[in-house]
Write an enzyme that holds these catalytic residues in place. Sequence first.
Site, PDB file in Angstrom:
ATOM      1  N   SER A  63     -19.197  17.768 -42.190  1.00  0.00           N
ATOM      2  CA  SER A  63     -17.740  17.825 -41.982  1.00  0.00           C
ATOM      3  C   SER A  63     -17.302  19.272 -42.235  1.00  0.00           C
ATOM      4  O   SER A  63     -17.791  19.933 -43.149  1.00  0.00           O
ATOM      5  CB  SER A  63     -17.032  16.757 -42.854  1.00  0.00           C
ATOM      6  OG  SER A  63     -17.363  15.617 -42.741  1.00  0.00           O
TER       7      SER A  63
HETATM    8  N1  SAH Z   1     -21.104  13.816 -45.573  1.00  0.00           N
HETATM    9  C1  SAH Z   1     -22.090  14.223 -44.695  1.00  0.00           C
HETATM   10  C2  SAH Z   1     -21.630  13.885 -43.141  1.00  0.00           C
HETATM   11  C3  SAH Z   1     -22.631  13.329 -42.634  1.00  0.00           C
HETATM   12  S1  SAH Z   1     -22.529  12.904 -40.857  1.00  0.00           S
HETATM   13  C4  SAH Z   1     -22.226  15.674 -44.974  1.00  0.00           C
HETATM   14  O1  SAH Z   1     -21.601  16.391 -45.894  1.00  0.00           O
HETATM   15  O2  SAH Z   1     -22.991  16.453 -44.377  1.00  0.00           O
HETATM   16  C5  SAH Z   1     -22.737  11.186 -41.126  1.00  0.00           C
HETATM   17  C6  SAH Z   1     -24.041  10.703 -41.514  1.00  0.00           C
HETATM   18  O3  SAH Z   1     -24.024   9.367 -41.629  1.00  0.00           O
HETATM   19  C7  SAH Z   1     -25.044  10.809 -40.730  1.00  0.00           C
HETATM   20  O4  SAH Z   1     -26.340  11.697 -41.321  1.00  0.00           O
HETATM   21  C8  SAH Z   1     -25.480   9.413 -40.077  1.00  0.00           C
HETATM   22  O5  SAH Z   1     -27.175   9.582 -39.709  1.00  0.00           O
HETATM   23  C9  SAH Z   1     -25.147   8.629 -41.274  1.00  0.00           C
HETATM   24  N2  SAH Z   1     -25.013   7.161 -40.953  1.00  0.00           N
HETATM   25  C10 SAH Z   1     -24.519   6.508 -39.786  1.00  0.00           C
HETATM   26  N3  SAH Z   1     -24.331   5.155 -40.019  1.00  0.00           N
HETATM   27  C11 SAH Z   1     -24.953   5.054 -41.086  1.00  0.00           C
HETATM   28  C12 SAH Z   1     -25.266   3.911 -41.922  1.00  0.00           C
HETATM   29  N4  SAH Z   1     -25.013   2.661 -41.372  1.00  0.00           N
HETATM   30  N5  SAH Z   1     -25.776   3.935 -43.109  1.00  0.00           N
HETATM   31  C13 SAH Z   1     -26.227   5.283 -43.783  1.00  0.00           C
HETATM   32  N6  SAH Z   1     -25.720   6.359 -43.225  1.00  0.00           N
HETATM   33  C14 SAH Z   1     -25.197   6.316 -41.725  1.00  0.00           C
END
Ligand code: SAH
Length: 217
Positions: free
Chosen positions: A64
């Site tokens: 993000s």
């Molecule tokens: N907070 C993160 C943003 C990651 S983007 C950062 O600072 O980098 C969102 C993430 O959620 C992705 O890596 C994706 O694989 C994960 N995601 C999506 N659905 C999910 C689920 N049900 N359980 C765990 N992770 C999930």
Amino acid sequence: MNDVQTDNPAEQMIREQLLDRGITDMRVIEAIRAVPRDLFVPARQRENAHSPRPLAIGHGQTISEPYIVGLMTSALRVLPEHRVLELGTGSGYQTAVLARLAKLVFTIERVKPLLDQAFDRLHQTGCSNVKLRHGDGTLGWPEEIPFDRIIITAAAPQVPAQLLLQQLSDGGIAILPAGPGQQQSLIRVLRSGNKLEQDELCLCRFVPLIGKEGWPE
Ligand code: SAH
């Protein structure tokens, strides 16, 4: 004469993207200042690490933008005694920021290579109060309930009420993006008994939350 801070991309990010845009909780600012954002982005993105936009981190996922990290972290009002559940570890950057504010952070990621990389980075940056799990975060972490705070960093079709009522403590706060389309609302939920009181913070755009209380695969 040059202002030293102007030349430092991390300080410039803090001033222009956080302080100037109303993120002024100094505990949050200090936590963000303490985490080297460039370590959490892929090597090819390093020079963009502090730019005001989300960046690709591989596997179709993104880290993000700094403002959203600041906004979500502030709205979560994390205290030093809190146990926090994070769904969507991704790069591990938001996790590292939370780890500086909370007692313990439990984080779940469904893409194993991202989780492994985040584990290494969190270790490198000295975060010893983080527990990581591979799997569907919408199932939560039942062995560790209740959580004082829950943050979801991927977009759910709607507020995952079952998860929050099972795993968020009474009086606890959750922050998450939710909505049916490409654009979602960033929602703050306050649990009060069996009620989930909701308010909308802003519009946002996140990658989908995939799982039982998320989108189908
Ligand atoms: N907070 C993160 C943003 C990651 S983007 C950062 O600072 O980098 C969102 C993430 O959620 C992705 O890596 C994706 O694989 C994960 N995601 C999506 N659905 C999910 C689920 N049900 N359980 C765990 N992770 C999930």
